[in-house]
Design an enzyme around this catalytic site. Sequence first.
Site, PDB file in Angstrom:
ATOM      1  N   ASP A 224       0.849  -1.184   0.000  1.00 59.83           N
ATOM      2  CA  ASP A 224       0.000   0.000   0.000  1.00 59.83           C
ATOM      3  C   ASP A 224       0.890   1.242   0.000  1.00 59.83           C
ATOM      4  O   ASP A 224       1.830   1.327   0.790  1.00 59.83           O
ATOM      5  CB  ASP A 224      -0.849  -0.017   1.279  1.00 59.83           C
TER       6      ASP A 224
ATOM      7  N   GLU B  15      -6.532   3.695  -5.910  1.00 61.96           N
ATOM      8  CA  GLU B  15      -7.846   3.739  -5.279  1.00 61.96           C
ATOM      9  C   GLU B  15      -8.584   4.924  -5.885  1.00 61.96           C
ATOM     10  O   GLU B  15      -8.174   6.069  -5.691  1.00 61.96           O
ATOM     11  CB  GLU B  15      -7.727   3.898  -3.764  1.00 61.96           C
TER      12      GLU B  15
ATOM     13  N   HIS C  57     -11.118  -3.597   3.234  1.00 65.59           N
ATOM     14  CA  HIS C  57     -11.062  -3.260   4.650  1.00 65.59           C
ATOM     15  C   HIS C  57     -11.913  -2.023   4.955  1.00 65.59           C
ATOM     16  O   HIS C  57     -12.052  -1.647   6.116  1.00 65.59           O
ATOM     17  CB  HIS C  57      -9.603  -3.017   5.052  1.00 65.59           C
ATOM     18  N   ASP C  58     -12.456  -1.373   3.920  1.00 68.26           N
ATOM     19  CA  ASP C  58     -13.304  -0.188   4.118  1.00 68.26           C
ATOM     20  C   ASP C  58     -14.786  -0.486   3.931  1.00 68.26           C
ATOM     21  O   ASP C  58     -15.620   0.406   4.091  1.00 68.26           O
ATOM     22  CB  ASP C  58     -12.936   0.913   3.107  1.00 68.26           C
TER      23      ASP C  58
ATOM     24  N   ASP D  83      -3.239   4.601  -2.277  1.00 69.41           N
ATOM     25  CA  ASP D  83      -4.330   5.126  -1.461  1.00 69.41           C
ATOM     26  C   ASP D  83      -4.770   6.515  -1.940  1.00 69.41           C
ATOM     27  O   ASP D  83      -3.929   7.400  -2.113  1.00 69.41           O
ATOM     28  CB  ASP D  83      -3.828   5.214  -0.007  1.00 69.41           C
TER      29      ASP D  83
HETATM   30  O1  TEU Z   1      -9.829   5.161   1.836  1.00 69.18           O
HETATM   31  C1  TEU Z   1     -10.200   6.330   1.198  1.00 69.18           C
HETATM   32  C2  TEU Z   1     -11.606   6.503   1.003  1.00 69.18           C
HETATM   33  O2  TEU Z   1     -12.061   6.907  -0.056  1.00 69.18           O
HETATM   34  C3  TEU Z   1     -12.486   6.371   2.186  1.00 69.18           C
HETATM   35  O3  TEU Z   1     -13.371   7.421   2.118  1.00 69.18           O
HETATM   36  C4  TEU Z   1     -13.306   5.186   2.206  1.00 69.18           C
HETATM   37  O4  TEU Z   1     -14.205   5.277   1.150  1.00 69.18           O
HETATM   38  C5  TEU Z   1     -14.024   5.197   3.518  1.00 69.18           C
HETATM   39  O5  TEU Z   1     -13.114   4.697   4.436  1.00 69.18           O
HETATM   40  C6  TEU Z   1     -15.246   4.378   3.505  1.00 69.18           C
HETATM   41  O6  TEU Z   1     -15.843   4.405   4.748  1.00 69.18           O
HETATM   42  C7  TEU Z   1      -8.457   4.974   1.998  1.00 69.18           C
HETATM   43  C8  TEU Z   1      -8.187   3.713   2.795  1.00 69.18           C
HETATM   44  O7  TEU Z   1      -8.631   2.606   2.082  1.00 69.18           O
HETATM   45  C9  TEU Z   1      -8.824   3.853   4.130  1.00 69.18           C
HETATM   46  O8  TEU Z   1      -8.674   2.692   4.910  1.00 69.18           O
HETATM   47  C10 TEU Z   1      -8.160   5.012   4.827  1.00 69.18           C
HETATM   48  O9  TEU Z   1      -8.806   5.237   6.051  1.00 69.18           O
HETATM   49  C11 TEU Z   1      -8.200   6.275   3.993  1.00 69.18           C
HETATM   50  O10 TEU Z   1      -7.842   6.051   2.629  1.00 69.18           O
HETATM   51  C12 TEU Z   1      -7.209   7.270   4.516  1.00 69.18           C
HETATM   52  O11 TEU Z   1      -5.905   6.846   4.266  1.00 69.18           O
END
Ligand code: TEU
Length: 589
Positions: free
Chosen positions: A130, A286, A361-362, A232
């Site tokens: 990442d 992403e 994970h999100d 990210d």
């Molecule tokens: O996520 C970015 C992102 O677009 C977030 O808004 C995501 O959609 C949100 O967590 C959904 O609830 C990335 C990573 O994947 C995330 O884990 C991080 O918290 C974030 O960036 C900040 O680095």
Amino acid sequence: MLKSFIAGYLTLLMISSCNNQKETKPDAFKDVPNRKWWKEAVVYQLYPRSFKDSNGDGVGDLKGIISQLDYIKNLGVDVVWLNPVYGSPNDDMGYDISDYRNIMKEMGTMEDFDALLKGMHERGLKLVMDLVVNHSSDEHEWFKQSRSNRDNPYRDYYHWWPAEKGKPAYRWSFFDENADAWRYDSLTNSYYLHYFSRKQPDLNWENPKLRKEVYDLMKFWFDKGIDGFRMDVIPFISKDTSFPELPKKYNGNYVAYYAKGPRLHEYLQEMNREVLSKYDIMTVGEGAGVDINDALNLVDEDRKELQTFYHFDHTGWGRRKDNPKYPDPANRKLPDLKAAFSKWDSVFAQKGWGTVYFTTHDQSRMVSRFGNDNVYRNESSKMLYTFLLSMRATPYLYQGDELGMTNIRFSGIEDYRDLETINYYNYLKRTGGNLQEFLNAQKEVARDNSRTPVQWNATANAGFTTGTPWLKVNPNYTTINAEAAEKDQNSILHYVRKMIAVRKNNPVLVYGKYTLLDAANPEVYAYTRELNGEKVLVLLSFSDKGGIFTLPENMKLGDEIIGNNKDKLFVNNGIVELKPWQSVIIKLN
Ligand code: TEU
Ligand code: CA
């Protein structure tokens, strides 16, 4: 009635169930032009904090992963995307990096990392790390320097706004308790920008020194031999540094605005020139905020930026349109889901390449969100994997979904560890919002749902740790776990392995043209894939009721390649009757 039933029964198509697909035929792809390994790869997303703990401190670590490399290899995947393992105070579980060239203490050491990479390469697995460079941790040395003094050489590594110019125009923050992305810092009487938490200050890409630091750290990891980066929120790196009021045309949509910085493509082309072009690696951005009009520009081969990225279109499905933090059952219409995936297929029909996923994970758990995690947990999980592994895009499979792991659905705020949930709860508390409604919504939506520890076996804490896990283990581990799945030939785990092998033996499933059929069908998702004269039909029931699909005229069903149901597919006079959550891939003659 009875007569027609019998007649129908007689015309029932008897389709033999799939033969052993375990071994990949070496020449299956030999006639395919313009092949790329990262287009053919199946990616397994590994969230290390929750994968396997080796030393009893309750946190998953690199040695834990090493101990399970054969499990990963046996799935048949090619690439592991590892969430951040760098030095971090873990405000946002590793997405707040304080040391880009070291391993987080809880995860192990650089020696462990080298051993992990070696162990993966020995097994023919590739490792994608990442890259989190829209922001760092506020505990990074750069930020400590930057905030110390307006004249510090690191000042311009971040975005500062001197308070004597007045308050900067409002920017929305994803994770701040005040939902405000500008934070006042009295040390230098200035505001700094943080799109995410206040402990995640945004890096200033305008500064060529900062860009060089990023390229250097990327080279550091590539020179170690890693095979790629997942980037990210990469569309957010370029900012309009005059920081005007949010332009009207964005109508309050900050995410879309954040993704449209004026120098984004210039930076990515520079990164490609300076770093990416020098290695045989894969990149996946992403794509938060990226819409179909911008999409191709990021991954068009001729532009030399990224190779792939993932979109968020289907993640709003089943959620409230005005606030996706809340579920909305009325917004769970299958035709909308088909439209989202079909639209993204068409974006890359001629150039570029996409990805496909359900959980990360999100996001909450795949089967809880898109399937039925109760009576049809087994069937619907298999159906969802059939979809992911039969689309024209690189599939991303999230750890634990192959076991059919489900949302944990915590009832109280005290069980959550994710700052997104906790900070929004505090925000609502402060502003008099409805806390119970939010907690109910988080049972379906919270990111911690997919972050609970992997369930390895039926011993204490699912065999994840001998200590106290950092996030509670789902109590259903006594029945839902890898050891049980291994013993059960009918398990989701066995099906996933089989389905991955099917993809690897059938280039049509990777490269073939995708055509959606019967778009309005409320229960069945149907499409064909077509390559070099070979054609297959994919039928997926997204419903407890099964579903009916009428075969288009002249469509002749051939052998079944794979199905998730023991019984033969029921076809009567050109009408296919699917059982609840049934899925099948059939050759067309
Ligand atoms: O996520 C970015 C992102 O677009 C977030 O808004 C995501 O959609 C949100 O967590 C959904 O609830 C990335 C990573 O994947 C995330 O884990 C991080 O918290 C974030 O960036 C900040 O680095
Ligand atoms: Ca540990």
